[in-house]
Design a protein around this motif. Sequence first.
Motif, PDB file in Angstrom:
ATOM      1  N   ARG A  51       0.811  -1.214   0.000  1.00  0.00           N
ATOM      2  CA  ARG A  51       0.000   0.000   0.000  1.00  0.00           C
ATOM      3  C   ARG A  51       0.844   1.263   0.000  1.00  0.00           C
ATOM      4  O   ARG A  51       0.326   2.334  -0.298  1.00  0.00           O
ATOM      5  CB  ARG A  51      -0.947  -0.006   1.207  1.00  0.00           C
ATOM      6  N   ASN A  54       1.342   2.636  -3.846  1.00  0.00           N
ATOM      7  CA  ASN A  54       0.439   3.587  -4.519  1.00  0.00           C
ATOM      8  C   ASN A  54      -0.115   4.614  -3.519  1.00  0.00           C
ATOM      9  O   ASN A  54      -1.135   5.232  -3.757  1.00  0.00           O
ATOM     10  CB  ASN A  54      -0.683   2.858  -5.264  1.00  0.00           C
ATOM     11  N   MET A  56      -1.697   4.399  -0.838  1.00  0.00           N
ATOM     12  CA  MET A  56      -3.027   4.209  -0.254  1.00  0.00           C
ATOM     13  C   MET A  56      -2.977   4.491   1.245  1.00  0.00           C
ATOM     14  O   MET A  56      -3.985   4.784   1.872  1.00  0.00           O
ATOM     15  CB  MET A  56      -3.535   2.786  -0.486  1.00  0.00           C
ATOM     16  N   ILE A  85      -3.102  11.117  -6.477  1.00  0.00           N
ATOM     17  CA  ILE A  85      -4.182  10.713  -7.374  1.00  0.00           C
ATOM     18  C   ILE A  85      -3.635  10.369  -8.757  1.00  0.00           C
ATOM     19  O   ILE A  85      -4.017   9.359  -9.362  1.00  0.00           O
ATOM     20  CB  ILE A  85      -5.241  11.822  -7.424  1.00  0.00           C
ATOM     21  N   ARG A  88      -1.802   7.025  -8.622  1.00  0.00           N
ATOM     22  CA  ARG A  88      -2.649   5.830  -8.589  1.00  0.00           C
ATOM     23  C   ARG A  88      -3.209   5.488  -9.964  1.00  0.00           C
ATOM     24  O   ARG A  88      -3.637   4.366 -10.200  1.00  0.00           O
ATOM     25  CB  ARG A  88      -3.792   6.017  -7.588  1.00  0.00           C
ATOM     26  N   LYS A  89      -3.226   6.478 -10.853  1.00  0.00           N
ATOM     27  CA  LYS A  89      -3.666   6.167 -12.215  1.00  0.00           C
ATOM     28  C   LYS A  89      -2.645   5.267 -12.917  1.00  0.00           C
ATOM     29  O   LYS A  89      -2.970   4.579 -13.872  1.00  0.00           O
ATOM     30  CB  LYS A  89      -3.861   7.459 -13.017  1.00  0.00           C
ATOM     31  N   MET A  93      -4.486  -1.206  -8.383  1.00  0.00           N
ATOM     32  CA  MET A  93      -4.486  -2.120  -7.248  1.00  0.00           C
ATOM     33  C   MET A  93      -5.679  -3.069  -7.298  1.00  0.00           C
ATOM     34  O   MET A  93      -6.779  -2.674  -7.644  1.00  0.00           O
ATOM     35  CB  MET A  93      -4.529  -1.324  -5.952  1.00  0.00           C
ATOM     36  N   GLY A 112     -12.539   3.913 -14.610  1.00  0.00           N
ATOM     37  CA  GLY A 112     -11.235   4.575 -14.582  1.00  0.00           C
ATOM     38  C   GLY A 112     -11.084   5.581 -15.710  1.00  0.00           C
ATOM     39  O   GLY A 112     -10.477   6.639 -15.531  1.00  0.00           O
ATOM     40  N   THR A 165      -8.834  -2.548 -13.403  1.00  0.00           N
ATOM     41  CA  THR A 165      -7.521  -1.967 -13.158  1.00  0.00           C
ATOM     42  C   THR A 165      -6.732  -1.801 -14.454  1.00  0.00           C
ATOM     43  O   THR A 165      -6.103  -0.768 -14.684  1.00  0.00           O
ATOM     44  CB  THR A 165      -6.740  -2.859 -12.176  1.00  0.00           C
ATOM     45  N   VAL A 168      -7.181   1.213 -17.484  1.00  0.00           N
ATOM     46  CA  VAL A 168      -6.478   2.497 -17.590  1.00  0.00           C
ATOM     47  C   VAL A 168      -4.995   2.299 -17.933  1.00  0.00           C
ATOM     48  O   VAL A 168      -4.226   3.252 -17.938  1.00  0.00           O
ATOM     49  CB  VAL A 168      -6.608   3.319 -16.282  1.00  0.00           C
TER      50      VAL A 168
END
Lengths: 255, 645
Positions: A51, A54, A56, A85, A88-89, A93, A112, A165, A168
């Motif tokens: 985690r 990314n 999180m 943000i 995470r693109k 996950m 996404g 997931t 994207v």
Amino acid sequence: MNSQLIQLNDLGFSYDQGKTETIKGVSLDIPEKQVTAFIGPSGCGKSTLLRCLNRMNDLIDTAKITRGSIKILGQDIHASDVDAIELRKHVGMVFQKYNPFPKSIYENVAYGLRIQGIKNKDVLDEAVERSLKGSALWDEVKDRLKTSALGLSGGQQQRLCIARTIAVQPKVILMDEPCSALDPIATAKVEELITELREQYTIVIVTHSMQQASRVSDRTAFFYLGELIEYDKTNTIFQNPSQKHTEDYISGRFG
Amino acid sequence: MNRKSDLADGACFKRKRGFRLMGLNFNADGIVRGFFGGNAYLAILFLLFICIFLFKSAIGFIPGFRTELSEARISGIEAANHMNYQLVGYDALYTKVNQAFINEKRAKFGNLATLVPIYEEFESIIDDELEDKVDEYTEMDDSEEKQAAAIKLTTLVTKACGEVSTEELLKTIQSRLPQTTEISDNTYQKALQYAHKYALNDYETPDEINEIPALINDQMGAFNKAMDLIKTSDDELREIYQEIEKIATKTNITISDNRKNLASITSLKDELKDNANDSQVAQAIQTRIKELEPNIIEIDPAKNILPIYEIIAKHDPAADNMVNQFQKGINLLETAEITTEKSTILIHESSRLFQELKEIVTERKSLLAEWKHDKPVTMWNSITAFFFGSDWKTGSDRQSLYGLMPLFSGSLLISLVAMAIAVPLAIGAAIYVNQFANKRESRILKPSIEFIQTIPSVVLGLFGVLVVAGLLQGMSEVSWLSWIPGFPIQDRLNVLLAGILLAFMACPTIFTLAEDALNNVPKAYSEASLAMGANKLQTVLKIIVPASLSGIIAAVMLGFGRVIGETMVVLLVAGNKARIPDLSQGVGALGESVHTMTGIIAQEYGELEPGVLHWKALFMVGLVLFLISLSINSICQRVISRKTS
């Protein structure tokens, strides 16, 4: 060096403002387009580390990186000009418990892209089809794309999450025990899928199952109490571990 | 035997014996079950009682109302009402036109009109205080000396008049022209000038002053003529209305007295049968019956009914006359020169109201043409007269009207306003507290919002009457806010005010339930969304709110149920005028006073004798209210269960 997509350098992480470290100085390089497995007993920090990749953990107010750095594609992801943000693109996950949105199958996969502002129906249609094919779900759901995703079986739902997931096209896919809630047949399908995805994506997978790690991963890292004990090619780890600890864990003598 | 052998023969599995009472077998499980089950079923029993009670009390209303309606028809009250409707319409219209007239007059000649009383005040000052000086001056011959004296005299006049303060002067003027609020400098100087003239010309009022009233009338010519036409246009109709009203009321009273007396006689006769053996009691009852019998007066068609038809025959020309004369007036008004915007708006509204009046007249004309005193009133008529009746008029000697529409529309309008305010506020707050606020904030916000619920509604109502009403009205009269539609508001207590306060009351209900619904969205959804690279807002709007939508809708519906059933606040702040808000004026309707279904019950119930028709009518209203709440609740439950399935 170029093939090392993710570089961890003496990473320390704490859930409680730095009072106690959950991850204690982990350094490790994850190569591109391979499957890297994190194994270790419960509470060893492998999911936490995943985690971190990314960010999180940013969602937890008291969580904090205490030392070291994570670089992805050479960029320190905790640098002040990095947006979690945006990160995470590119670092997707898949969670332990399959969690498709309470929307249609189509909307789940298109989500996404929609949040990135893509409205063109042709683009979306194309991406949905590609992603569902990529996650080996297309043939099973192509006739009911508009029905609710919650009507699928557990294994299908987890593969839908993978489709969501990859829609994207991230650089990295993080998988947090993706098969722990699935039955053996569904697990086999997901594992098969992971092997296929390796061609295009860098995958980091946390697993409790030694067999799974040995089946799907190219490299394996063994953690114990927040420390990286051993990190090597999977074959080496499983057949000829250099640390006694690793050997004990793999052979089931503790854990 | 020891335990081991118990086990061996399985005796330990046997049911423990309870005790027997009245042939029933009691044991601990059964009693616990009975206790909790009893509590649960008690609620249902209670609900059942309420239903029975409401239905039982309300049930007699429809036939009772039918009787009253048919009495009103036979006696001609109904026909009188048809005429009255037109006159009520006329009155509303006349008020508007008259407002425009007064406003226009003040705008055009306000200063000129105040000039006269000021001047007259000055005149009396000169008469009282400067008589000698003026006489002295008038008797002078020498022109040079006179010139010097003239200057002296004017100074004296100015000084004498200046001694009266502006406030005093204003008071004097207001006793004659109440709408005056200030004296302009210009007017004052002019009045002073004329006062000088008066003093110098041997007590002769200057021509300019004498001409002012004529001037005003002349200038207002078209307007004046229009007003004269309008003012008298209803005379004829009003006269025949009063005539018909007089006859019809008398007949109506006779008929309803007859009904009551007949009922008493019937019950006395029953009593007589029961007491046939006791001659003394029977005697007493006989005498009472004999006393009552002469009170029953036959209706004489020639005296009571025929005149009604005769008057109705006169109606059409009278109504046409009213419309035509009014039309002429309106036409004149439209040609008259209008200076202020306010008057233009008022005249514009008057034209619109006039169109409505014309429609009313046409409608009532055809109703009167068809009207027959002996046409039977059906049960269905009575039902529609209740549910779709546009008047709730009670408490006077005239026939009472129980029409639900004004109350229903008042309740509905207030609730809609309240929801329009409360829904965005409460849901916004719920989203903020649930998704954006940090722990400390939500620890403060959540209990605070929920605390609103604990405010007694009567306290909130008083706060509304004493504080918010004034604030709202003050705000609506601020000139730079006049662009807001509906401002300035018409009545101090109005729909908007009630809506605002009810919104405040509904907020915690909607907030709490909506927050619960948002909270029930699995964390996994938002986690997944965030891991996809969605920002917080996208996650909330695209995932969390849709996922909790059914819960949010249920929250809104329950909030609506709470608002429509609220009594105390609306009783205090809605203004309690039972009339249908005039929606044709748009948002302005929110500035009107209304009455509500809940408010009318609370207000009128206490004054009534149980069992009278009015009392039953209130129960009918209560029944309608109950059914509305019930349906809202069952819709809610359906929405919620759709979510869970």
